[in-house]
Write a protein that holds these residues in place. Sequence first.
Motif, short mmCIF file in Angstrom:
data_model
loop_
_atom_site.label_atom_id
_atom_site.label_comp_id
_atom_site.label_asym_id
_atom_site.label_seq_id
_atom_site.Cartn_x
_atom_site.Cartn_y
_atom_site.Cartn_z
N LEU A 128 1.14 -1.15 0.16
CA LEU A 128 -0.34 -0.29 0.31
C LEU A 128 0.83 1.10 -0.04
CD1 LEU A 128 -2.52 -1.00 2.68
CD2 LEU A 128 -3.04 -0.64 0.23
N GLY A 131 2.61 1.17 -3.67
CA GLY A 131 1.81 1.69 -4.48
C GLY A 131 0.71 3.39 -4.62
N TRP A 132 0.49 3.05 -3.19
CA TRP A 132 -0.76 4.89 -2.70
C TRP A 132 -0.10 5.96 -1.85
CZ3 TRP A 132 -1.93 -0.21 -3.79
CH2 TRP A 132 -3.02 -0.47 -5.08
N GLY A 133 1.37 5.19 -1.21
CA GLY A 133 1.43 6.05 -0.02
C GLY A 133 1.13 5.62 1.14
N VAL A 136 -2.86 5.83 2.84
CA VAL A 136 -3.52 4.23 2.13
C VAL A 136 -3.51 3.75 3.08
CG1 VAL A 136 -4.05 4.10 0.22
CG2 VAL A 136 -3.99 6.14 0.04
N SER A 137 -2.34 3.91 3.74
CA SER A 137 -2.04 2.40 4.02
C SER A 137 -2.60 2.12 5.68
CB SER A 137 -0.69 2.00 4.16
OG SER A 137 0.07 2.92 5.65
#
Length: 166
Positions: A128, A131-133, A136-137
């Motif tokens: 996470l 992929g998204w920073g 987001v995690s």
Amino acid sequence: AVAATSIRAEFGIDPAMMGLILGAFFWTYAIMQLPFGWFIDKVGARIALAVAVAWWSVSTILVATTRSVGSLLGLRLLLGVGEAGAYPSGAKINMDWFPATERAIASSIFDSGSRIGNVLSLPLVTWLIIGWGWRVSFAVTGAIGLVWTIAWLMLYRRPEDHPGVT
């Protein structure tokens, strides 16, 4: 800890302050186990664990919205408050479901299960973050906790209230 590098870079946090932020969780975690134990005895482990996990989950989701070092520290403190109810609830559930002669192995399974969960979450959290920073995690892991809370409330019952136990 997996997100620490990204968080440090975004907020300009030095290693000592990051250690303080990461460790803040343990202050409230340790202090709040006593009141959570009382709460569990009053309302039962089903409700208390749901409150603990929901609290933890919302605190985790809110970390994704933080914009300052102070709010990050405060949310880590709130995270510890919620997570403080997990082990006392587990002990109560263990006592309710297992005879005294089997409680040690049941406790071992519970404790090792939480450690295995930590290990299994690392690839998800890393994926996470890559992929998204890091934000987001936190949002995703907190949302997973809220879904778990709903399932817990729907499924868990004490042995004397469980339809499958005679």
